[in-house]
Motif scaffolding. Structure first.
Motif, PDB file in Angstrom:
ATOM      1  N   HIS A  60       0.836  -1.188   0.000  1.00 56.89           N
ATOM      2  CA  HIS A  60       0.000   0.000   0.000  1.00 56.89           C
ATOM      3  C   HIS A  60       0.877   1.246   0.000  1.00 56.89           C
ATOM      4  N   THR A  61       0.282   2.379  -0.324  1.00 59.17           N
ATOM      5  CA  THR A  61       1.006   3.630  -0.204  1.00 59.17           C
ATOM      6  C   THR A  61       0.562   4.328   1.078  1.00 59.17           C
ATOM      7  N   GLY A 116      -0.212   9.039  -1.187  1.00 61.83           N
ATOM      8  CA  GLY A 116       0.325   8.261  -2.302  1.00 61.83           C
ATOM      9  C   GLY A 116       1.814   8.002  -2.279  1.00 61.83           C
ATOM     10  N   THR A 152      -7.515   3.402   2.076  1.00 65.07           N
ATOM     11  CA  THR A 152      -6.265   2.683   1.795  1.00 65.07           C
ATOM     12  C   THR A 152      -5.975   2.788   0.299  1.00 65.07           C
ATOM     13  N   HIS A 153      -4.724   2.577  -0.026  1.00 62.38           N
ATOM     14  CA  HIS A 153      -4.285   2.783  -1.411  1.00 62.38           C
ATOM     15  C   HIS A 153      -3.354   1.659  -1.798  1.00 62.38           C
ATOM     16  N   ARG A 154      -3.857   0.745  -2.594  1.00 58.94           N
ATOM     17  CA  ARG A 154      -2.984  -0.336  -3.070  1.00 58.94           C
ATOM     18  C   ARG A 154      -2.042   0.244  -4.101  1.00 58.94           C
ATOM     19  N   LYS A 155      -0.793  -0.018  -3.903  1.00 58.48           N
ATOM     20  CA  LYS A 155       0.256   0.578  -4.723  1.00 58.48           C
ATOM     21  C   LYS A 155       0.000   0.353  -6.215  1.00 58.48           C
ATOM     22  N   HIS A 181      -2.734   2.528  -8.256  1.00 54.06           N
ATOM     23  CA  HIS A 181      -2.712   3.982  -8.314  1.00 54.06           C
ATOM     24  C   HIS A 181      -1.574   4.523  -9.148  1.00 54.06           C
ATOM     25  N   TYR A 196      -6.331  12.510  -3.050  1.00 54.29           N
ATOM     26  CA  TYR A 196      -5.860  11.194  -3.413  1.00 54.29           C
ATOM     27  C   TYR A 196      -6.961  10.212  -3.093  1.00 54.29           C
ATOM     28  N   LYS A 197      -7.667   9.765  -4.105  1.00 57.97           N
ATOM     29  CA  LYS A 197      -8.846   8.940  -3.890  1.00 57.97           C
ATOM     30  C   LYS A 197      -8.506   7.455  -3.915  1.00 57.97           C
ATOM     31  N   SER A 198      -9.035   6.756  -2.965  1.00 62.51           N
ATOM     32  CA  SER A 198      -8.829   5.321  -2.890  1.00 62.51           C
ATOM     33  C   SER A 198      -9.731   4.603  -3.895  1.00 62.51           C
ATOM     34  N   ARG A 199      -9.327   3.410  -4.291  1.00 58.69           N
ATOM     35  CA  ARG A 199     -10.148   2.630  -5.215  1.00 58.69           C
ATOM     36  C   ARG A 199     -10.686   1.353  -4.592  1.00 58.69           C
TER      37      ARG A 199
END
Lengths: 682, 682
Positions: A301-302, A306, B138-141, B144, B159-162
């Motif tokens: 994850h970031t 980001g 959360t932000h999966r690398k 993004h 920074y929007k999460s998906r």
């Protein structure tokens, strides 16, 4: 717990390992070396209970339940940085790295699983996991006779727990037990076990100012000049996110628009005896040079905005970052860092299920990430034999020797003082930094407090406040900043005591000598009080908060004298009420107190002027103070390159009071060569 | 998630089980029967994504990671009772039964793992464990592209999460998916699946008053008389802990000193048409009769103030408590309960490692304890074919049909209104109860709000405040209490809609019809607004908070009229600013709105007088309202013993506006036999 598990590590320190050892625990992350000799010099003491009194049980889903006895009158301290009170018994703490959310529940910037008991012992759970500590609020059915309360007038249900219960996840854990007999002894043993307290460079004890985020080099230099012109001290300028070529996420590279010549910029400030500290967080822009290198070594994850999350548990990763930092920062003259945002605010950090290349869990890395980042920077400075001093928003147990001071975005002045007290019980440092204020009174009161803390800083990153922003208190602000500067020999000696003896330089009143069994109300109150504290060996600080014209102060046993006038303030143990003027933060000195002070100056650099100390003496009893000195910059003091001068006040052969000085250790020549004794108490 | 796992349960409702099923889950605890026929009457709709878009992964230490897609504009609701905002995206919620601690973090009185998406679906995780929900933060690398922000002026990192990521502990879990297409449809399906909304007895919608803890029977009766003498309505008196022979811990037996003749006491109040509700918590005195029976069936730890914690998952235990309650309470005439303290305040509850005879974990029992206790009481009343209505401080998902209203000790008026809005998104009811006030304005504003909530109550247990305690607003307090009474036919019909159609009687504005894709600022704002709400089909409530002289109100599409004057207030979608007088809580009625009202009365008991309804009509369009009626006391309505009268306003054959009434269902004869139409809009 079976006696055979217990291994004595040092005098008064034992370890016991249950189950398996983790690859990464708190002490591994901090990688400190205990100060064996100092520990051996301490008095020996047993634990207040037999090790068999500790119960260990494996419970469902890979967890352990640890149970310790809890006695009726016991007060518990520790469990990391707290903001509402320093005693922690009767609550549940889910120790979890996070930004403080307004409630002492275990989510904090340094969720150290280190518990200190008034019974005269401490326990560190050396485990980088989320640990739940029930500090005497649970009640085992079989342990308690039923208690019946009726709803009568004045009804107050009281129900005391008889156990401390702790849930520790994982396949095993290590506990380290520290004996007392006093709370201060426990804390000292812990601090010395963790490498002894940090000794900041001398300039670190001067005044710090962080400039607004978007300032250019030119604007920063103008700001520094304004301090000088107006006669406000300044030792360190802190740069905020805008110095990066991009943030967020961060590049760690200079913005060439704002800082076209970083080296020249830093040198020009150095000429004015001002050092540069830079802000960073660990979340790397994937488009920066470092980001491209670190991508394969980062988590699934970031992090904040980001940024890649480098796996700091991997040596190679730390080396890559160090290499970049050496060339881009240290080689340009950067003196240190402010390490932001690895605490979380929860939703800004990676989730617990994030995976990392090392195989460490998101949870374990979260608990130690700030520690690993601090260590990464410290290693660079140590290789250069250069001390640093900086700020961090995330730490944990084991970091007593790290020259990093905690701060956060919470900004309650009273709670900041509680945090200062609380930090001293866990080997941490805390700064109640000033950022902005609702009015002149608030501004002055906050600046007064921060000048009596480990790091005296104005953090104007967002608000652009200057020390002189409230003209009506501008002189009083300068006055207290100058007192801070004058006190550096005193404070530096207090930090030396932190290193050599493990005594916190700023500390909760419970760490002062007292007889805990004395039912005197003031004695009992000082065991929990968190709106006053000790600065160095003999100064009691009682900060004022905006809107208050008076306050009470608890004086520990003995006579106490006004710092400014030398007049008797009271004879402890007692509680006095004071109505101090706005311009002065209330300060009291114990009987026989000796306070060595520099002449007024704007920087902590050694000059001829600063060789002469004014030595203030308070009270009517014999006094003694050891002034510590070294080069103020390197680690050579660890090899003995330092000097100790003993200042004594007592009657001479003719029965007259006389101050004397004596070199008691001369690993080098002390800078101080003249002592101007001043009798404060008439 | 494989398509084959998905089982359709009802139209628009699917279930999918992964791994093993638990002995105790949320739906087992609530033991409801879905309202199949009502569900089948709803429009069909698909899920907005394919089931394969949901990822399930087993992660370390007996946990699952569940990942759902999250789109850019998606707003998420639900996840239990929240106090700060109704939308939950971009945060982390650790769903955990607890007293609300000032921050929406998942620790709350009803930590329901039911998520509602503006994309038109809902998901219930049917699991009684602590679940962590990362709602698009959360932000999966790999998902993004890097985003770079510079510190320029007006800089705002976005920074929007998906993804929505959820950690579920245990060996398996069931999810239940609900389709829309609208947010209201999702909520309705969920409510009907959980047995449909509760229908309180008619008296439950009258005014409630809880007397101070230590009152005797005599003092309570005097208080009731004072209400009558002063002309303040009163339907239910609530007794607080002092009615017990001992508390805490509680005996559930009458204090014979304060209440020498409980039956007589209750009968005398019943003669005045006043019912009695009693406080209790589930922590039993080991010295009471019940305590001695329950001892072997209680957990290893004690709860609040040393009370035994009966294992309510054991049928035999529930029966023992029921038997005692039947004889000691119901047989004496008690109408219902206030179930306190099973939420926790964390340190008051049992620890997670507490063990229980059933083998259920402390964690699982904690999540459902309030639900089990509610059900235990409901079963007793249902066996007597008697409806009850009460209060609980702990609930969870699955309880839509339970006639229990949530409350707590937090006491922020604005946040109480947010909680009211939030409750409607999870099948819960909430009362912003009035206890005390800082001044007359605060008192009146709080009473006004509580009169427009599921349970209109003054809880004077600690403060002893009376409705008339602030003389300067005493008339205005009585006025709004009387309006509450007059609105009972309207509110009762709204509750019938809750039962029959799943439409919450008090609900967040996002549940009103609107086109979510309409970029109109007022439309977009109503999707998140939580300081105004709907009461019944056509009244919009915009509470005022002390210290505010004006406020904005968002009007949904269509014309809206002032409740008191009938004047046009605005044409939505729009946002208006109002400066209402102190005496009136701002109320707006939609165009064509019909509000049937009782004459002013002090009790909700059926009398001849209450057969005559005043029917207020607002606006300029056709209107329709179905007045629901039944016996107001029993469950016979479930077998069809109720009546529906359709009130219509429209032009008659001659083109004149005319109100008509028509019986559309006659399972019984409606009490209402006369309708006095009143044109409010001139």
């Amino acid at each position: 717990m079976d006696k055979s598990l217990l291994k004595q590590l040092f005098k008064g320190i034992w370890s016991a390992q249950t189950g398996m050892k983790d690859e990464m625990d708190l002490l591994t992350a901090a990688a400190n070396t205990p100060r064996r000799e100092a520990l051996e010099r301490m008095v020996d003491a047993p634990l207040p209970f037999s090790i068999e009194a500790i119960a260990v049980e494996q419970i469902k889903e890979n967890k352990y339940l640890l149970t310790l006895p809890h006695t009726h009158d016991e007060i518990l301290y520790g469990l990391g940085l707290n903001f509402k009170r320093i005693d922690v018994q009767g609550s549940v703490r889910h120790l979890h790295m996070d930004h403080f959310g307004g409630e002492d529940n275990g989510r904090t910037h340094a969720p150290a699983p280190f518990l200190v008991s008034s019974q005269g012992y401490g326990m560190l759970i050396n485990k980088a996991r989320y640990i739940s500590v029930y500090t005497g609020n649970t009640h085992r059915k079989e342990a308690h006779p039923p208690v019946i309360s009726r709803m009568d007038k004045g009804w107050q249900p009281v129900y005391k727990s008889r156990e401390i219960e702790i849930i520790i996840p994982g396949d095993g854990f290590e506990i380290i037990l520290f004996s007392g007999p006093t709370v201060l002894d426990v804390v000292r043993r812990y601090n010395l076990f963790c490498g002894g307290g940090c000794l900041p460079p001398k300039w670190g004890l001067g005044f710090w100012h962080r400039t607004p985020s978007s300032y250019t080099a030119e604007e920063v230099e103008e700001e520094a000049k304004a301090f000088e012109t107006r006669g406000f001290p300044l030792d360190v300028i802190g740069l905020e996110p805008g110095w990066h070529s991009c943030s967020y996420p961060t590049s760690y590279e200079w913005s060439r628009e704002r800082f076209p010549d970083p080296k020249g910029f830093i040198e020009r400030l150095a000429d004015k005896k001002i050092r540069v500290n830079v802000w960073e967080n660990p979340f790397v822009s994937p488009q920066s040079t470092l980001g491209r290198q670190l991508e394969p070594f980062s988590g699934t994850h970031t992090g904040s905005w980001g940024g890649l999350i480098p796996d700091l548990s991997i040596e190679n990763v730390r080396e890559m970052i160090q290499k970049q930092h050496e060339s881009e920062h240290l080689n340009q003259g950067v003196s240190g860092y402010k390490i932001d945002e690895c605490d979380g605010f929860d939703q800004w950090l990676w989730p617990d299920h994030a995976a990392f290349p090392s195989g460490l869990s998101g949870e374990t890395l979260r608990q130690v990430y700030g520690v690993l980042f601090q260590r990464l920077t410290l290693d660079m400075f140590r290789r250069r034999n250069m001390r640093t001093y900086g700020l961090t928003r995330a730490s944990n147990a084991g970091t007593t020797s790290f020259p990093y001071v905690l701060y956060n975005d919470y900004y309650s002045h009273p709670d900041f003082i509680t945090a200062l007290c609380s930090s001293s019980l866990c080997g941490l440092l805390w700064t109640p930094e000033a950022r902005s204020a609702s009015d002149a009174e608030d501004w002055l009161r906050r600046i007064q407090s921060v000048c009596f803390s480990p790091l005296a800083m104005l953090n104007a990153w967002a608000d652009g406040t200057k020390p002189w922003s409230f003209p009506e208190v501008s002189d009083a602000v300068r006055d207290v900043m100058l007192i801070r500067m004058q006190l550096i020999p005193y404070l530096y000696s207090a930090f030396a005591q932190y290193y050599f003896e493990g005594i916190p330089p700023f500390r909760a009143m419970v760490l002062e000598p007292h007889d805990a069994s004395d039912p005197n109300a003031s004695i009992q109150a000082l065991r929990r009080i968190s709106n006053q504290y000790m600065a160095g060996p003999c100064i009691l600080v009682a900060p004022m908060f905006a809107g208050k014209k008076e306050r009470t102060v608890i004086l520990p046993p003995g006579k106490w004298f006004d710092f400014y006038t030398g007049a008797l303030a009271g004879h402890g143990p007692t509680t006095i009420t004071i109505t101090p003027p706005l311009e002065r933060i209330p300060l009291f000195v114990c009987d026989g107190g000796i306070v060595p002070m520099w002449p007024e100056d704007l920087n902590a650099h050694e000059t001829e002027r600063l060789k002469h100390l004014e030595v203030r003496y308070y009270g009517t009893s014999d006094g003694c103070f050891e002034v510590y000195d070294d080069d103020g910059l390197t680690y050579d003091y660890e090899q003995g390159t330092y000097a100790l001068t003993r200042l004594k006040m007592g009657r001479n052969a003719e029965g007259k009071w006389q101050g004397t000085s004596e070199t008691v250790y001369d690993g080098m020549t002390s800078a101080y060569d003249y002592f101007n004794w001043r009798f404060m108490t008439k």
